[in-house]
Design a protein around this motif. Structure first.
Motif, PDB file in Angstrom:
ATOM      1  N   ALA A   1      54.131  41.180  16.304  1.00 44.72           N
ATOM      2  CA  ALA A   1      53.209  42.298  16.523  1.00 44.72           C
ATOM      3  C   ALA A   1      51.787  41.789  16.757  1.00 44.72           C
ATOM      4  O   ALA A   1      51.079  42.288  17.644  1.00 44.72           O
ATOM      5  CB  ALA A   1      53.241  43.254  15.330  1.00 44.72           C
ATOM      6  N   GLY A   2      51.362  40.800  15.991  1.00 40.47           N
ATOM      7  CA  GLY A   2      50.022  40.242  16.169  1.00 40.47           C
ATOM      8  C   GLY A   2      49.860  39.551  17.508  1.00 40.47           C
ATOM      9  O   GLY A   2      48.821  39.676  18.168  1.00 40.47           O
ATOM     10  N   THR A   3      50.905  38.826  17.935  1.00 36.00           N
ATOM     11  CA  THR A   3      50.854  38.159  19.235  1.00 36.00           C
ATOM     12  C   THR A   3      50.763  39.193  20.354  1.00 36.00           C
ATOM     13  O   THR A   3      49.948  39.048  21.279  1.00 36.00           O
ATOM     14  CB  THR A   3      52.099  37.274  19.431  1.00 36.00           C
ATOM     15  OG1 THR A   3      52.168  36.343  18.346  1.00 36.00           O
ATOM     16  CG2 THR A   3      52.044  36.521  20.731  1.00 36.00           C
ATOM     17  N   ALA A   4      51.580  40.221  20.278  1.00 37.84           N
ATOM     18  CA  ALA A   4      51.541  41.270  21.303  1.00 37.84           C
ATOM     19  C   ALA A   4      50.179  41.956  21.327  1.00 37.84           C
ATOM     20  O   ALA A   4      49.631  42.235  22.396  1.00 37.84           O
ATOM     21  CB  ALA A   4      52.643  42.291  21.047  1.00 37.84           C
ATOM     22  N   ARG A   5      49.614  42.204  20.159  1.00 26.37           N
ATOM     23  CA  ARG A   5      48.301  42.842  20.095  1.00 26.37           C
ATOM     24  C   ARG A   5      47.237  41.937  20.708  1.00 26.37           C
ATOM     25  O   ARG A   5      46.373  42.402  21.462  1.00 26.37           O
ATOM     26  CB  ARG A   5      47.966  43.151  18.628  1.00 26.37           C
ATOM     27  CG  ARG A   5      46.825  44.110  18.457  1.00 26.37           C
ATOM     28  CD  ARG A   5      46.647  44.522  16.997  1.00 26.37           C
ATOM     29  NE  ARG A   5      47.797  45.265  16.508  1.00 26.37           N
ATOM     30  CZ  ARG A   5      48.554  44.886  15.491  1.00 26.37           C
ATOM     31  NH1 ARG A   5      48.285  43.783  14.834  1.00 26.37           N
ATOM     32  NH2 ARG A   5      49.572  45.609  15.109  1.00 26.37           N
ATOM     33  N   GLY A   6      47.308  40.633  20.411  1.00 25.35           N
ATOM     34  CA  GLY A   6      46.341  39.692  20.971  1.00 25.35           C
ATOM     35  C   GLY A   6      46.430  39.592  22.481  1.00 25.35           C
ATOM     36  O   GLY A   6      45.414  39.572  23.182  1.00 25.35           O
ATOM     37  N   VAL A   7      47.663  39.544  23.003  1.00 24.86           N
ATOM     38  CA  VAL A   7      47.845  39.487  24.456  1.00 24.86           C
ATOM     39  C   VAL A   7      47.318  40.774  25.094  1.00 24.86           C
ATOM     40  O   VAL A   7      46.654  40.736  26.136  1.00 24.86           O
ATOM     41  CB  VAL A   7      49.333  39.257  24.801  1.00 24.86           C
ATOM     42  CG1 VAL A   7      49.600  39.468  26.277  1.00 24.86           C
ATOM     43  CG2 VAL A   7      49.750  37.855  24.389  1.00 24.86           C
ATOM     44  N   GLY A   8      47.587  41.904  24.472  1.00 20.72           N
ATOM     45  CA  GLY A   8      47.095  43.183  25.001  1.00 20.72           C
ATOM     46  C   GLY A   8      45.580  43.243  25.034  1.00 20.72           C
ATOM     47  O   GLY A   8      44.989  43.718  26.004  1.00 20.72           O
ATOM     48  N   ILE A   9      44.944  42.744  23.981  1.00 22.52           N
ATOM     49  CA  ILE A   9      43.480  42.728  23.942  1.00 22.52           C
ATOM     50  C   ILE A   9      42.938  41.812  25.034  1.00 22.52           C
ATOM     51  O   ILE A   9      41.969  42.145  25.725  1.00 22.52           O
ATOM     52  CB  ILE A   9      42.983  42.295  22.550  1.00 22.52           C
ATOM     53  CG1 ILE A   9      43.247  43.411  21.539  1.00 22.52           C
ATOM     54  CG2 ILE A   9      41.498  41.953  22.579  1.00 22.52           C
ATOM     55  CD1 ILE A   9      42.994  43.008  20.101  1.00 22.52           C
TER      56      ILE A   9
ATOM     57  N   PHE B   1      40.626  43.143  28.003  1.00 29.08           N
ATOM     58  CA  PHE B   1      39.260  42.644  28.170  1.00 29.08           C
ATOM     59  C   PHE B   1      39.076  42.031  29.554  1.00 29.08           C
ATOM     60  O   PHE B   1      38.012  42.177  30.159  1.00 29.08           O
ATOM     61  CB  PHE B   1      38.925  41.604  27.097  1.00 29.08           C
ATOM     62  CG  PHE B   1      37.525  41.072  27.235  1.00 29.08           C
ATOM     63  CD1 PHE B   1      36.440  41.838  26.858  1.00 29.08           C
ATOM     64  CD2 PHE B   1      37.299  39.823  27.781  1.00 29.08           C
ATOM     65  CE1 PHE B   1      35.148  41.371  27.009  1.00 29.08           C
ATOM     66  CE2 PHE B   1      36.008  39.342  27.931  1.00 29.08           C
ATOM     67  CZ  PHE B   1      34.929  40.118  27.545  1.00 29.08           C
ATOM     68  N   THR B   2      40.117  41.369  30.081  1.00 32.91           N
ATOM     69  CA  THR B   2      40.020  40.789  31.421  1.00 32.91           C
ATOM     70  C   THR B   2      39.792  41.881  32.460  1.00 32.91           C
ATOM     71  O   THR B   2      38.906  41.751  33.328  1.00 32.91           O
ATOM     72  CB  THR B   2      41.301  40.004  31.754  1.00 32.91           C
ATOM     73  OG1 THR B   2      41.477  38.986  30.773  1.00 32.91           O
ATOM     74  CG2 THR B   2      41.227  39.377  33.122  1.00 32.91           C
ATOM     75  N   PHE B   3      40.576  42.966  32.387  1.00 31.49           N
ATOM     76  CA  PHE B   3      40.378  44.076  33.328  1.00 31.49           C
ATOM     77  C   PHE B   3      38.997  44.701  33.156  1.00 31.49           C
ATOM     78  O   PHE B   3      38.333  45.030  34.134  1.00 31.49           O
ATOM     79  CB  PHE B   3      41.463  45.136  33.154  1.00 31.49           C
ATOM     80  CG  PHE B   3      42.764  44.765  33.787  1.00 31.49           C
ATOM     81  CD1 PHE B   3      42.847  44.469  35.136  1.00 31.49           C
ATOM     82  CD2 PHE B   3      43.915  44.699  33.039  1.00 31.49           C
ATOM     83  CE1 PHE B   3      44.041  44.127  35.730  1.00 31.49           C
ATOM     84  CE2 PHE B   3      45.128  44.360  33.622  1.00 31.49           C
ATOM     85  CZ  PHE B   3      45.190  44.072  34.968  1.00 31.49           C
TER      86      PHE B   3
ATOM     87  N   ALA C   1      36.199  43.282  31.960  1.00 33.09           N
ATOM     88  CA  ALA C   1      35.158  42.377  32.457  1.00 33.09           C
ATOM     89  C   ALA C   1      35.167  42.329  33.980  1.00 33.09           C
ATOM     90  O   ALA C   1      34.098  42.318  34.609  1.00 33.09           O
ATOM     91  CB  ALA C   1      35.360  40.984  31.872  1.00 33.09           C
ATOM     92  N   ALA C   2      36.356  42.300  34.584  1.00 36.45           N
ATOM     93  CA  ALA C   2      36.437  42.276  36.045  1.00 36.45           C
ATOM     94  C   ALA C   2      35.837  43.547  36.639  1.00 36.45           C
ATOM     95  O   ALA C   2      35.123  43.488  37.652  1.00 36.45           O
ATOM     96  CB  ALA C   2      37.881  42.118  36.489  1.00 36.45           C
ATOM     97  N   THR C   3      36.089  44.676  36.001  1.00 38.95           N
ATOM     98  CA  THR C   3      35.518  45.938  36.489  1.00 38.95           C
ATOM     99  C   THR C   3      34.001  45.930  36.382  1.00 38.95           C
ATOM    100  O   THR C   3      33.297  46.340  37.316  1.00 38.95           O
ATOM    101  CB  THR C   3      36.098  47.130  35.693  1.00 38.95           C
ATOM    102  OG1 THR C   3      37.511  47.095  35.778  1.00 38.95           O
ATOM    103  CG2 THR C   3      35.582  48.448  36.218  1.00 38.95           C
ATOM    104  N   ILE C   4      33.482  45.448  35.267  1.00 37.02           N
ATOM    105  CA  ILE C   4      32.035  45.380  35.077  1.00 37.02           C
ATOM    106  C   ILE C   4      31.410  44.450  36.120  1.00 37.02           C
ATOM    107  O   ILE C   4      30.385  44.788  36.732  1.00 37.02           O
ATOM    108  CB  ILE C   4      31.687  44.912  33.647  1.00 37.02           C
ATOM    109  CG1 ILE C   4      32.139  45.954  32.625  1.00 37.02           C
ATOM    110  CG2 ILE C   4      30.203  44.631  33.503  1.00 37.02           C
ATOM    111  CD1 ILE C   4      31.457  47.290  32.747  1.00 37.02           C
ATOM    112  N   ILE C   5      32.013  43.285  36.343  1.00 39.46           N
ATOM    113  CA  ILE C   5      31.476  42.346  37.329  1.00 39.46           C
ATOM    114  C   ILE C   5      31.518  42.966  38.723  1.00 39.46           C
ATOM    115  O   ILE C   5      30.573  42.831  39.508  1.00 39.46           O
ATOM    116  CB  ILE C   5      32.242  41.006  37.278  1.00 39.46           C
ATOM    117  CG1 ILE C   5      31.907  40.285  35.979  1.00 39.46           C
ATOM    118  CG2 ILE C   5      31.917  40.137  38.480  1.00 39.46           C
ATOM    119  CD1 ILE C   5      32.744  39.052  35.734  1.00 39.46           C
ATOM    120  N   TYR C   6      32.606  43.662  39.036  1.00 38.76           N
ATOM    121  CA  TYR C   6      32.720  44.321  40.336  1.00 38.76           C
ATOM    122  C   TYR C   6      31.609  45.358  40.518  1.00 38.76           C
ATOM    123  O   TYR C   6      30.966  45.420  41.563  1.00 38.76           O
ATOM    124  CB  TYR C   6      34.100  44.965  40.447  1.00 38.76           C
ATOM    125  CG  TYR C   6      34.327  45.706  41.739  1.00 38.76           C
ATOM    126  CD1 TYR C   6      34.507  45.012  42.937  1.00 38.76           C
ATOM    127  CD2 TYR C   6      34.373  47.091  41.769  1.00 38.76           C
ATOM    128  CE1 TYR C   6      34.720  45.686  44.123  1.00 38.76           C
ATOM    129  CE2 TYR C   6      34.575  47.771  42.950  1.00 38.76           C
ATOM    130  CZ  TYR C   6      34.749  47.071  44.129  1.00 38.76           C
ATOM    131  OH  TYR C   6      34.954  47.738  45.299  1.00 38.76           O
TER     132      TYR C   6
END
Length: 107
Positions: A53-61, A65-67, A69-74
């Protein structure tokens, strides 16, 4: 049946108690309390589930965050292209810094 004062009879009281007990038992079954209590007796299973559960939560975060940050940069690149006087220079500096970091961190 009711007695002369309007109080329920003993049979009616038992029927109400029986229905309440059935309702509580059904709710406990739906809450899956037995599976939870069995899980407490198997600590390695509990640890394994929490690691997953912790691994899945970390990957989801990380993906979220990548999406984000990419949206903000765009958006910043679009605003930088508008050539707004003060804001445009500031945004252009931020975009340049981010792009330089991305070029340095290519693995």
């Amino acid at each position: 049946m009711h007695d002369h004062v309007g109080n329920p009879s003993a049979d009616e009281k038992m029927n109400v108690m029986y229905n309440l007990t059935l309702k509580w038992a059904h709710q406990l079954e739906q809450s899956r309390i037995t599976e939870y209590s069995e899980l407490l007796y198997r600590p390695w299973s509990l640890i394994w589930r929490n690691i997953l559960a912790g691994t899945a939560r970390g990957v989801g975060i990380a993906i979220g965050f990548t999406f984000f940050a990419a949206t903000i940069i765009y958006i910043l690149q679009i605003l930088g292209a508008l050539n707004l006087p003060i804001i445009g220079d500031y945004i252009a500096d931020i975009v340049r810094i981010v792009q330089r970091q991305l070029e340095l961190n290519t693995y």
